[in-house]
Design a protein around this motif. Structure first.
Motif: not given
Lengths: 257, 257
Positions: B146-168
């Motif tokens: 639903e409206n919850v986006y679950v991402m990793a804690g390691v900053p490099q992985v978190f940041q890469a996931m955020v980059d993939n999420v933002l356009p959605m």
């Protein structure tokens, strides 16, 4: 461990600038370090905007749940500094110009030959009957109401206030910890580590993955309030790393082996 | 501004290591920066421990209140990674080994000639029916329920996931801002600034004190969703600084004046 040796705390960081990204918080990590050293368990942190209803709700949730609540931010002289009013509202107390704080500030500005403006007088406002937290940096005090400790957001001032507050607090048994660097990623150690955790229930074993851009390694942290279980679990973790290294060497022998 | 142009978000950072001070969070500030640039208002952040009940309660509070919730941490392969189970519980869904994630991970470990251990298989666990968030760094996906986006804690992985999420994401009108450095402390400007804020209700004027060890100065930030009110308020703030400087010069004329 007995219930009475545990003292819990929460932090409430207040400020739009933390949520917009303009200011990168430095106070949470600082308080976390000092509380851990003091034997107080920081259990929750919230960052909220400069909005009275939001601050009041968060404060009431946290102060009923934890032994101590520490706030940062929003006690300056400008219109967006609404922490004193919000804390007063949370406790159902009037927010007043504290006479002792007014005297302190008036004398300081007089010494510095500066006008004690209406804005500066706002810094003397606090819930009626609050106890001061001395501010050796810029005079305007923080304050305490019951289990809530209200401090400034500027890191130098926050840190000075924390230094003044810590000696007043009831502390629990210090959490002991042992850090064990592990050259293997979590996927290599996960199953073994879960078994070690299960066999050492008086400890808490944390696994913190690191990534250097090429490969993962792990920092393993064993925590306990007593030395005996700490050493037992740490020894088991170290044995696991030795065992894994032996296994990997057997699987991939070096060319001259 | 119309209600429909505002999109709100919260972040839930999960991990004992953030609360013990051992790890200094880098993800909150990063997400705050990117959301602000995207026109999404980060309204609240919570940091909680690796405890299922606590995670479930925080998640349910945040997901009902904000348009989006972003989590960091606790999705690795070790026993203390309990975020997937906690999110499933919050939504009343079973937590399963996601078939597509199992395939992705099995292929990746095969390519790298590494064993797809039981621990590594844990990284394929997510609430039934969740959507993947691609992880270009280390393959194991984050996920969306639903409206919850679950991402990793390691900053490099978190940041890469955020980059993939933002356009959605659905975004709102971007908050425009103008930073105005002010050489005076908050006590000098508080009253005047409050009057400017009152005269410009479509803006939000923030005042951020700075302390260099000797004296306070201030950074003033004017924010608005439209350019016209932004400029009007910023002009008033600049005029205030000019006026204050003139007043101070008149009071303390330089020797040769």
């Amino acid at each position: 461990m007995s219930q009475s040796t545990t003292v819990t705390a929460a932090m409430l960081a207040i400020g739009d600038e933390l949520l917009s990204g303009r200011t990168k918080d430095k106070n949470i990590g600082h308080l976390a370090d000092l509380l851990t050293l003091s034997g107080i368990d920081l259990k929750e942190v919230r960052i909220v905007a400069d909005e009275e209803d939001v601050i009041v709700e968060a404060l009431n949730a946290l102060r009923s749940r934890y032994d101590y609540v520490f706030t940062s931010g929003g006690i300056g002289p400008t219109h967006d500094d609404i922490t004193a009013d919000s804390v007063a509202k949370a406790f159902g107390l009037p927010c007043v110009y504290d006479p002792a704080a007014m005297t302190l500030l008036a004398e300081m500005y007089k010494r510095r030959e500066m006008e004690f403006t209406e804005a500066r007088q706002r810094m003397a406002r606090m819930p009626q009957g609050a106890t001061h937290i001395p501010n050796p940096v810029s005079t305007a005090p923080g304050f305490i109401v019951e289990n809530v400790y209200v401090m400034a957001g500027v890191p130098q001032v926050f840190q000075a206030m924390v230094d003044n507050v810590l000696p007043m607090l009831r502390t629990g048994a210090k959490m002991l910890s042992r850090a064990i660097p592990c050259p293997y990623g979590e996927g290599d150690i996960g199953t073994l580590l879960a078994a070690i955790q299960k066999a050492h229930p008086d400890t808490s074993i944390g696994s913190y993955p690191k990534y250097d851009g090429q490969r993962f390694s792990t920092e393993l942290i064993v925590r306990a309030r007593e030395t005996e279980p700490l050493y037992a679990a740490a020894t088991a973790v170290e044995a696991m790393i030795v065992e894994l290294t032996a296994r990997k060497t057997a699987t991939n022998p070096s060319p001259d082996a």
